[in-house]
Design a protein around this motif. Structure first.
Motif, PDB file in Angstrom:
ATOM      1  N   ILE A 173      -0.567 -28.792 -62.524  1.00  0.00           N
ATOM      2  CA  ILE A 173      -0.342 -28.326 -63.893  1.00  0.00           C
ATOM      3  C   ILE A 173      -1.280 -27.171 -64.282  1.00  0.00           C
ATOM      4  N   PRO A 174      -2.598 -27.244 -64.039  1.00  0.00           N
ATOM      5  CA  PRO A 174      -3.431 -26.075 -64.355  1.00  0.00           C
ATOM      6  C   PRO A 174      -3.004 -24.824 -63.588  1.00  0.00           C
ATOM      7  N   GLY A 175      -2.543 -24.995 -62.358  1.00  0.00           N
ATOM      8  CA  GLY A 175      -2.037 -23.841 -61.613  1.00  0.00           C
ATOM      9  C   GLY A 175      -0.743 -23.321 -62.206  1.00  0.00           C
ATOM     10  N   LEU A 176       0.062 -24.233 -62.698  1.00  0.00           N
ATOM     11  CA  LEU A 176       1.336 -23.839 -63.313  1.00  0.00           C
ATOM     12  C   LEU A 176       1.117 -23.021 -64.587  1.00  0.00           C
ATOM     13  N   TYR A 177       0.042 -23.303 -65.303  1.00  0.00           N
ATOM     14  CA  TYR A 177      -0.278 -22.495 -66.483  1.00  0.00           C
ATOM     15  C   TYR A 177      -0.435 -21.021 -66.094  1.00  0.00           C
ATOM     16  N   GLY A 178      -1.127 -20.788 -64.971  1.00  0.00           N
ATOM     17  CA  GLY A 178      -1.316 -19.414 -64.513  1.00  0.00           C
ATOM     18  C   GLY A 178      -0.004 -18.730 -64.175  1.00  0.00           C
ATOM     19  N   LEU A 179       0.895 -19.482 -63.540  1.00  0.00           N
ATOM     20  CA  LEU A 179       2.194 -18.917 -63.160  1.00  0.00           C
ATOM     21  C   LEU A 179       3.025 -18.574 -64.407  1.00  0.00           C
ATOM     22  N   ILE A 180       3.086 -19.487 -65.351  1.00  0.00           N
ATOM     23  CA  ILE A 180       3.911 -19.284 -66.554  1.00  0.00           C
ATOM     24  C   ILE A 180       3.355 -18.160 -67.422  1.00  0.00           C
ATOM     25  N   LEU A 181       2.029 -18.163 -67.606  1.00  0.00           N
ATOM     26  CA  LEU A 181       1.436 -17.155 -68.492  1.00  0.00           C
ATOM     27  C   LEU A 181       1.357 -15.789 -67.843  1.00  0.00           C
ATOM     28  N   TRP A 182       1.638 -15.715 -66.567  1.00  0.00           N
ATOM     29  CA  TRP A 182       1.734 -14.401 -65.936  1.00  0.00           C
ATOM     30  C   TRP A 182       3.163 -13.860 -66.035  1.00  0.00           C
ATOM     31  N   ILE A 183       4.140 -14.718 -65.951  1.00  0.00           N
ATOM     32  CA  ILE A 183       5.532 -14.283 -65.894  1.00  0.00           C
ATOM     33  C   ILE A 183       6.089 -13.953 -67.278  1.00  0.00           C
ATOM     34  N   TYR A 184       6.019 -14.895 -68.201  1.00  0.00           N
ATOM     35  CA  TYR A 184       6.796 -14.740 -69.438  1.00  0.00           C
ATOM     36  C   TYR A 184       6.220 -13.710 -70.420  1.00  0.00           C
ATOM     37  N   PRO A 185       4.922 -13.642 -70.669  1.00  0.00           N
ATOM     38  CA  PRO A 185       4.432 -12.544 -71.528  1.00  0.00           C
ATOM     39  C   PRO A 185       4.726 -11.161 -70.938  1.00  0.00           C
ATOM     40  N   VAL A 285       9.803  -7.697 -62.601  1.00  0.00           N
ATOM     41  CA  VAL A 285       8.835  -8.748 -62.966  1.00  0.00           C
ATOM     42  C   VAL A 285       9.035  -9.978 -62.085  1.00  0.00           C
ATOM     43  N   ALA A 286      10.318 -10.302 -61.826  1.00  0.00           N
ATOM     44  CA  ALA A 286      10.600 -11.486 -61.006  1.00  0.00           C
ATOM     45  C   ALA A 286      10.115 -11.295 -59.574  1.00  0.00           C
ATOM     46  N   LEU A 287      10.400 -10.124 -59.005  1.00  0.00           N
ATOM     47  CA  LEU A 287      10.038  -9.910 -57.602  1.00  0.00           C
ATOM     48  C   LEU A 287       8.544  -9.672 -57.425  1.00  0.00           C
ATOM     49  N   ILE A 288       7.993  -8.766 -58.235  1.00  0.00           N
ATOM     50  CA  ILE A 288       6.579  -8.414 -58.054  1.00  0.00           C
ATOM     51  C   ILE A 288       5.672  -9.473 -58.677  1.00  0.00           C
ATOM     52  N   GLY A 289       5.976  -9.831 -59.932  1.00  0.00           N
ATOM     53  CA  GLY A 289       5.100 -10.748 -60.635  1.00  0.00           C
ATOM     54  C   GLY A 289       5.233 -12.181 -60.190  1.00  0.00           C
ATOM     55  N   PHE A 290       6.468 -12.692 -60.191  1.00  0.00           N
ATOM     56  CA  PHE A 290       6.665 -14.113 -59.896  1.00  0.00           C
ATOM     57  C   PHE A 290       6.309 -14.456 -58.453  1.00  0.00           C
ATOM     58  N   LEU A 291       6.848 -13.682 -57.498  1.00  0.00           N
ATOM     59  CA  LEU A 291       6.605 -14.020 -56.095  1.00  0.00           C
ATOM     60  C   LEU A 291       5.136 -13.909 -55.724  1.00  0.00           C
ATOM     61  N   SER A 292       4.475 -12.859 -56.216  1.00  0.00           N
ATOM     62  CA  SER A 292       3.052 -12.713 -55.879  1.00  0.00           C
ATOM     63  C   SER A 292       2.225 -13.831 -56.502  1.00  0.00           C
ATOM     64  N   GLY A 298      -2.748 -18.874 -54.525  1.00  0.00           N
ATOM     65  CA  GLY A 298      -3.359 -20.169 -54.224  1.00  0.00           C
ATOM     66  C   GLY A 298      -2.752 -21.292 -55.040  1.00  0.00           C
ATOM     67  N   PHE A 299      -1.653 -21.035 -55.726  1.00  0.00           N
ATOM     68  CA  PHE A 299      -0.999 -22.059 -56.540  1.00  0.00           C
ATOM     69  C   PHE A 299      -0.480 -23.197 -55.664  1.00  0.00           C
ATOM     70  N   ILE A 300       0.172 -22.857 -54.563  1.00  0.00           N
ATOM     71  CA  ILE A 300       0.715 -23.880 -53.659  1.00  0.00           C
ATOM     72  C   ILE A 300      -0.053 -23.893 -52.340  1.00  0.00           C
ATOM     73  N   TYR A 301      -0.199 -22.703 -51.736  1.00  0.00           N
ATOM     74  CA  TYR A 301      -0.812 -22.631 -50.411  1.00  0.00           C
ATOM     75  C   TYR A 301      -2.285 -22.231 -50.537  1.00  0.00           C
ATOM     76  N   PRO A 302      -3.153 -22.824 -49.728  1.00  0.00           N
ATOM     77  CA  PRO A 302      -4.567 -22.421 -49.757  1.00  0.00           C
ATOM     78  C   PRO A 302      -4.723 -20.942 -49.430  1.00  0.00           C
ATOM     79  N   ALA A 319      -3.395 -13.705 -61.143  1.00  0.00           N
ATOM     80  CA  ALA A 319      -3.180 -15.148 -61.230  1.00  0.00           C
ATOM     81  C   ALA A 319      -4.143 -15.909 -60.318  1.00  0.00           C
ATOM     82  N   ARG A 320      -4.523 -15.306 -59.209  1.00  0.00           N
ATOM     83  CA  ARG A 320      -5.470 -15.949 -58.288  1.00  0.00           C
ATOM     84  C   ARG A 320      -6.773 -16.300 -59.006  1.00  0.00           C
ATOM     85  N   TYR A 321      -7.271 -15.381 -59.812  1.00  0.00           N
ATOM     86  CA  TYR A 321      -8.558 -15.591 -60.481  1.00  0.00           C
ATOM     87  C   TYR A 321      -8.401 -16.498 -61.706  1.00  0.00           C
ATOM     88  N   TYR A 322      -7.240 -16.404 -62.365  1.00  0.00           N
ATOM     89  CA  TYR A 322      -7.033 -17.276 -63.526  1.00  0.00           C
ATOM     90  C   TYR A 322      -6.868 -18.733 -63.094  1.00  0.00           C
TER      91      TYR A 322
END
Length: 368
Positions: A173-185, A285-292, A298-302, A319-322
């Motif tokens: 969940i904390p990692g998911l916050y980084g993913l969501i707050l990077w994509i949607y804003p 945004v989907a290709l560059i932002g979401f995939l990266s 480090g959200f899923i893979y070390p 997102a890595r640092y957030y």
């Protein structure tokens, strides 16, 4: 400053009138939180297992009960074939354990008894988990039953730090916050910038005395406020649903979230400046932002598993640092001592993104 606030108020008014955009800002992030939060599970559970107990004595049944006590395995339904190899080949079970008929007799006589274990190795990680679990269970069974002839000279007393209950939600969940707050804003900001071009209102901006910096700050401030509202909604929902709370000082998370949202909005504005249509902006945004953010943060893979040269690319993914900041706030609770560097990198990346966007917009403005 007055013109920046005027631009911000105008953006917020447009945002409020567009119901689709409002839904995009709150409904989709919430759906993402629910789907990803419940769907992503990194710990292997409910692994189908087939056990063939030819001994069928109290000792062998005790060993079988110990395997199921790990809560990692579930027995498969009665198969049509009792051949373990056939069952593995058909994918009915991921592991088969065959206990020989002389299991109890050999052990009680002080002899070694070989148990055959067949593991489906098509999924390497799953196979590794199964192998380690069976080995650990067997060792634990021998110790607790007093069947281990020679005690170990070294006994590792293992204690899980930060997350002793091994709650996956504390990692996901904390990692998911980084993913969501990077994509949607960033998505909202990019669409808003492209809309200026498709509706032709950007020409009025170019012809006015509003500078590129003022335009970016005005739009950025508006979507930063929207991002803050998204953050409160998403983190509040996550805390209620998964019952996770702050560990230690929340100040790094609060300040880090503001910087990260500013980075996200600036990234979206940069995409909007470069894209010609809203469709192109969304795809970018989907290709560059979401995939990266999904694969290189480090959200899923070390991060140590990311090979070169992508390991270098991951160093410029905000997102890595957030994620380091959010996981520290919700799991470790060590504060500034471990997230100070991430905070600094987010500021530098935001400054870099803003200047690239400003230069791109400045070139399109009409000369005096």
């Amino acid at each position: 400053m007055k013109r920046i606030f005027s631009q911000c108020i105008k953006e917020l008014a447009q945002f409020r009138r567009d119901r689709l955009t409002v839904a995009l800002a709150f409904l989709l992030p919430f759906i993402t939180l629910i789907v990803f939060g419940f769907a992503i599970r990194l710990e292997a559970k409910n692994i189908p297992i087939f056990i063939q107990d030819f001994d069928s004595t109290p000792l062998s049944r005790s060993y079988v009960e110990r395997i199921f006590a790990t809560n990692q395995f579930v027995p498969i339904a009665t198969p049509s074939s009792n051949d373990p190899q056939v069952i593995i080949d058909r994918g009915l079970a991921k592991v088969a354990v065959i206990i020989p008929s002389d299991f109890s007799r050999k052990i009680q006589s002080g002899l070694n008894s070989d148990i055959q274990v067949l593991v489906d190795g098509s999924d390497v990680n799953n196979a590794r988990v199964i192998r380690n679990s069976i080995k650990a269970t067997t060792l634990n069974f021998l110790r607790s039953s007093g069947l281990q002839s020679t005690p170990n000279k070294i006994a590792a007393k293992i204690r899980l730090w930060f997350n002793p209950g091994r709650q996956e939600a504390l990692y996901i969940i904390p990692g998911l916050y980084g993913l969501i707050l990077w994509i949607y804003p960033s998505l909202l900001a990019s669409v808003a910038m492209v809309r200026e071009k498709t509706q032709g209102t950007i020409l009025q901006v170019y012809a006015s005395t509003l500078s590129a910096t003022e335009l970016l700050l005005g739009k950025g401030l508006a979507y930063l406020l929207v991002g803050i509202a998204e953050t409160i909604f998403i983190m509040g929902s996550g805390s209620i649903i998964w019952k996770i709370g702050f560990q230690g000082d929340p100040t790094p998370l609060l300040l880090g979230t503001l910087i990260f949202l500013a980075d996200s909005v600036t990234f979206g504005l940069l995409i909007g400046i470069r894209a010609a249509t809203q469709t192109a902006a969304i795809q970018a945004v989907a290709l560059i932002g979401f995939l990266s953010a999904l694969l290189l943060s480090g959200f899923i893979y070390p991060l140590n598993n990311i090979p070169f040269p992508l390991s270098w690319v991951s160093r410029i993914i905000p997102a890595r640092y957030y994620l380091n900041i959010t996981r520290d706030a919700y799991v470790r609770g060590t504060g500034w001592t471990s997230v100070g560097f991430s905070f600094l990198i987010l500021i530098l990346l935001g400054f870099l993104l803003f200047n690239i966007a400003r230069m791109g917009l400045k070139r399109m403005q009409l000369s005096d």
